[in-house]
Design a protein around this motif. Structure first.
Motif, PDB file in Angstrom:
ATOM      1  N   GLY A 112       0.832  -1.194   0.000  1.00  0.00           N
ATOM      2  CA  GLY A 112       0.000   0.000   0.000  1.00  0.00           C
ATOM      3  C   GLY A 112       0.865   1.243   0.000  1.00  0.00           C
ATOM      4  O   GLY A 112       1.990   1.240   0.514  1.00  0.00           O
ATOM      5  N   TYR A 113       0.360   2.294  -0.594  1.00  0.00           N
ATOM      6  CA  TYR A 113       1.068   3.577  -0.659  1.00  0.00           C
ATOM      7  C   TYR A 113       0.155   4.664  -0.116  1.00  0.00           C
ATOM      8  O   TYR A 113      -1.017   4.740  -0.460  1.00  0.00           O
ATOM      9  CB  TYR A 113       1.464   3.894  -2.102  1.00  0.00           C
ATOM     10  CG  TYR A 113       1.989   5.291  -2.298  1.00  0.00           C
ATOM     11  CD1 TYR A 113       3.157   5.711  -1.680  1.00  0.00           C
ATOM     12  CD2 TYR A 113       1.312   6.210  -3.085  1.00  0.00           C
ATOM     13  CE1 TYR A 113       3.635   6.996  -1.849  1.00  0.00           C
ATOM     14  CE2 TYR A 113       1.789   7.500  -3.275  1.00  0.00           C
ATOM     15  CZ  TYR A 113       2.952   7.881  -2.648  1.00  0.00           C
ATOM     16  OH  TYR A 113       3.428   9.155  -2.823  1.00  0.00           O
ATOM     17  N   PHE A 114       0.709   5.514   0.746  1.00  0.00           N
ATOM     18  CA  PHE A 114      -0.039   6.600   1.372  1.00  0.00           C
ATOM     19  C   PHE A 114       0.816   7.856   1.350  1.00  0.00           C
ATOM     20  O   PHE A 114       2.041   7.783   1.394  1.00  0.00           O
ATOM     21  CB  PHE A 114      -0.372   6.256   2.836  1.00  0.00           C
ATOM     22  CG  PHE A 114      -0.957   4.885   3.003  1.00  0.00           C
ATOM     23  CD1 PHE A 114      -2.330   4.693   2.933  1.00  0.00           C
ATOM     24  CD2 PHE A 114      -0.138   3.788   3.221  1.00  0.00           C
ATOM     25  CE1 PHE A 114      -2.870   3.421   3.083  1.00  0.00           C
ATOM     26  CE2 PHE A 114      -0.665   2.519   3.373  1.00  0.00           C
ATOM     27  CZ  PHE A 114      -2.033   2.332   3.305  1.00  0.00           C
ATOM     28  N   ILE A 115       0.170   9.019   1.285  1.00  0.00           N
ATOM     29  CA  ILE A 115       0.908  10.283   1.356  1.00  0.00           C
ATOM     30  C   ILE A 115       0.175  11.216   2.319  1.00  0.00           C
ATOM     31  O   ILE A 115      -1.057  11.272   2.325  1.00  0.00           O
ATOM     32  CB  ILE A 115       1.094  10.923  -0.041  1.00  0.00           C
ATOM     33  CG1 ILE A 115       2.035  12.118   0.041  1.00  0.00           C
ATOM     34  CG2 ILE A 115      -0.224  11.275  -0.682  1.00  0.00           C
ATOM     35  CD1 ILE A 115       2.594  12.562  -1.301  1.00  0.00           C
ATOM     36  N   TYR A 116       0.948  11.894   3.166  1.00  0.00           N
ATOM     37  CA  TYR A 116       0.395  12.797   4.176  1.00  0.00           C
ATOM     38  C   TYR A 116       0.866  14.219   3.890  1.00  0.00           C
ATOM     39  O   TYR A 116       2.062  14.463   3.707  1.00  0.00           O
ATOM     40  CB  TYR A 116       0.858  12.366   5.572  1.00  0.00           C
ATOM     41  CG  TYR A 116       0.402  13.293   6.678  1.00  0.00           C
ATOM     42  CD1 TYR A 116      -0.912  13.255   7.145  1.00  0.00           C
ATOM     43  CD2 TYR A 116       1.279  14.199   7.242  1.00  0.00           C
ATOM     44  CE1 TYR A 116      -1.327  14.101   8.146  1.00  0.00           C
ATOM     45  CE2 TYR A 116       0.873  15.051   8.256  1.00  0.00           C
ATOM     46  CZ  TYR A 116      -0.428  15.005   8.704  1.00  0.00           C
ATOM     47  OH  TYR A 116      -0.844  15.854   9.705  1.00  0.00           O
ATOM     48  N   ASP A 117      -0.076  15.152   3.837  1.00  0.00           N
ATOM     49  CA  ASP A 117       0.203  16.559   3.596  1.00  0.00           C
ATOM     50  C   ASP A 117       0.336  17.267   4.945  1.00  0.00           C
ATOM     51  O   ASP A 117      -0.650  17.393   5.683  1.00  0.00           O
ATOM     52  CB  ASP A 117      -0.949  17.151   2.780  1.00  0.00           C
ATOM     53  CG  ASP A 117      -0.753  18.600   2.382  1.00  0.00           C
ATOM     54  OD1 ASP A 117      -0.161  19.373   3.179  1.00  0.00           O
ATOM     55  OD2 ASP A 117      -1.211  18.972   1.299  1.00  0.00           O
ATOM     56  N   HIS A 118       1.535  17.738   5.288  1.00  0.00           N
ATOM     57  CA  HIS A 118       1.772  18.370   6.596  1.00  0.00           C
ATOM     58  C   HIS A 118       1.051  19.708   6.720  1.00  0.00           C
ATOM     59  O   HIS A 118       0.674  20.099   7.830  1.00  0.00           O
ATOM     60  CB  HIS A 118       3.273  18.574   6.822  1.00  0.00           C
ATOM     61  CG  HIS A 118       3.989  17.284   7.084  1.00  0.00           C
ATOM     62  ND1 HIS A 118       4.311  16.844   8.344  1.00  0.00           N
ATOM     63  CD2 HIS A 118       4.425  16.317   6.229  1.00  0.00           C
ATOM     64  CE1 HIS A 118       4.917  15.686   8.257  1.00  0.00           C
ATOM     65  NE2 HIS A 118       4.992  15.338   6.995  1.00  0.00           N
TER      66      HIS A 118
END
Length: 122
Positions: A112-118
């Motif tokens: 799985g791939y996830f991205i978090y926007d700070h």
């Protein structure tokens, strides 16, 4: 997992900022931020990208689930699953890229791939 930020002065057209490179058995992949300059096969100017490659010359990756922005069968630097997402990242802001894998028994592994926007905190 890794944090990545492309500074505005480094955001030249066609620039790819790799956040994570990973190995899975004899295969692997990478993810990060890309400036496609709105040209080419996928004309998303500022996208995030996730690639997982098949073992050379052997198609072995199949998507159990994929976002509508995931494209199959890319070529050039390898074959496998390749995701372009109209993430709309902003130069000078930080993002955390996460790649997680689950061994599901036998010869099966899920990724799985996830991205978090700070900035948005989401």
């Amino acid at each position: 997992m890794a944090d990545v930020m492309t500074p505005a002065e480094g955001n030249a057209p066609y620039t790819y900022t790799c956040a994570v490179q990973f190995g899975i058995g004899k295969s692997g992949g990478n993810c990060g931020l890309q400036n496609k300059n709105g040209k080419g096969e996928h004309s998303i100017p500022l996208n995030n990208i996730f690639s997982i490659l098949d073992f050379p010359n052997k198609v072995q990756i199949h998507a159990v689930y994929k976002d509508p922005m995931t494209f199959d069968g890319f070529g050039g630097e390898g074959i496998g699953q390749h995701s372009y997402c109209d993430f709309g990242w902003v130069p000078g802001q930080w993002y955390t890229n996460v790649v997680r894998r689950w061994y599901t028994g036998g010869d099966k592994t899920q990724v799985g791939y996830f991205i978090y926007d700070h900035t948005k905190k989401e």
